[in-house]
Design an enzyme around this catalytic site. Sequence first.
Site, PDB file in Angstrom:
ATOM      1  N   LYS A 267       1.008  -1.335   0.070  1.00  0.00           N
ATOM      2  CA  LYS A 267      -0.248   0.009   0.100  1.00  0.00           C
ATOM      3  C   LYS A 267       0.717   1.162  -0.024  1.00  0.00           C
ATOM      4  O   LYS A 267       0.571   2.233  -0.508  1.00  0.00           O
ATOM      5  CB  LYS A 267      -0.809   0.115   1.161  1.00  0.00           C
ATOM      6  CG  LYS A 267      -2.216  -0.925   1.107  1.00  0.00           C
ATOM      7  CD  LYS A 267      -2.916  -0.849   2.099  1.00  0.00           C
ATOM      8  CE  LYS A 267      -4.131  -1.730   2.324  1.00  0.00           C
ATOM      9  NZ  LYS A 267      -5.231  -1.331   3.108  1.00  0.00           N
TER      10      LYS A 267
ATOM     11  N   ASP B 187     -10.492   2.319   2.259  1.00  0.00           N
ATOM     12  CA  ASP B 187     -10.685   1.592   3.575  1.00  0.00           C
ATOM     13  C   ASP B 187     -11.438   2.589   4.329  1.00  0.00           C
ATOM     14  O   ASP B 187     -12.549   2.206   5.151  1.00  0.00           O
ATOM     15  CB  ASP B 187      -9.587   1.002   4.392  1.00  0.00           C
ATOM     16  CG  ASP B 187      -8.755   0.016   3.457  1.00  0.00           C
ATOM     17  OD1 ASP B 187      -9.452  -0.967   2.821  1.00  0.00           O
ATOM     18  OD2 ASP B 187      -7.371  -0.034   3.661  1.00  0.00           O
TER      19      ASP B 187
END
Length: 278
Positions: free
Chosen positions: A72, A109
């Site tokens: 990420k 998220d």
Amino acid sequence: METDSPQATVAAVIGWPISQSLSPVIHNAAFRHHGDNWSYVAYPIEPGDAGSAIAAMRGGGLQGLNVTMPHKDAVADLVDELDESAESIHAVNTVVRMSDGRLRGYSTDGEGLLRAIRINANWDPAGKKVCVLGAGGAARSAIDAFTRAGVASIFVVNRTVEKATQAIGESKVAVVGSQRNIEECDIVFNATSVGMGTDESLVSPELLHEGQLVIDAVYHPLETRLLRDAKSRGATVLDGLWMLIHQACVAQALWLGREPDYQVMRNAAVRELAARGN
Ligand code: ATR
């Protein structure tokens, strides 16, 4: 690589390890349900090799990309631009190729967490007192999202206090907290892995009560010890699978320009978890 037809548009998730990812099941269920000629696959990509997936995005071999651990952070440096959330936590979980060919990285998220709270618990986080347990990537996304959602305050409770301080980042409403703050909070979010595959919880049940919303990022098992305790104390609970489903919904909306049916995706994930014996 299996696709629905030779012309299927391909989206993928990269990670290491990746074999347990539910993302292919979740995304493919929505593609089938909506009649999209898209197919979603999982690629095991070793640490340091995320550039190969970015090259596939640039070359047109991939139309959508999800990114999970440990890539990420690296992908945030490989795309051409970042949305606000991805920039503020320097992490990307979704990559979109824009009409001019540039790659834009998103972090969905936090938005997935907020959608789960609003849609599945029917709560508005604005003005609420929040406790975030943990200070890793999941906690940083949550702190960023809760701050944008206008919560009154956030207590970041973590085993390693220095990491809690770092996780607060730019948030003006977050402070380092302790277990003592849990009882006074409206929303309690476990952003640690504690409870995954075990019957452990970081929270003493007596700190939980009616009127609270207790959320677990863990979804294996679906009802963790934390959620079981919270329920028995009269709190409202939300499991980690809803967050996973909604971050996938945000990704599909970005790639295809339409909202998928989240219940179809959830049903497919629950079936898959049951088939795996979870
Ligand atoms: P992610 O990026 O998925 O959020 P992570 O970066 O590994 O995962 O973060 C995990 C978080 O869970 C950390 O905040 C970790 O606490 P430390 O910062 O002290 O390491 C927390 N955590 C993991 N296991 C824990 C345990 N047994 N007790 C308390 N906290 C734990």
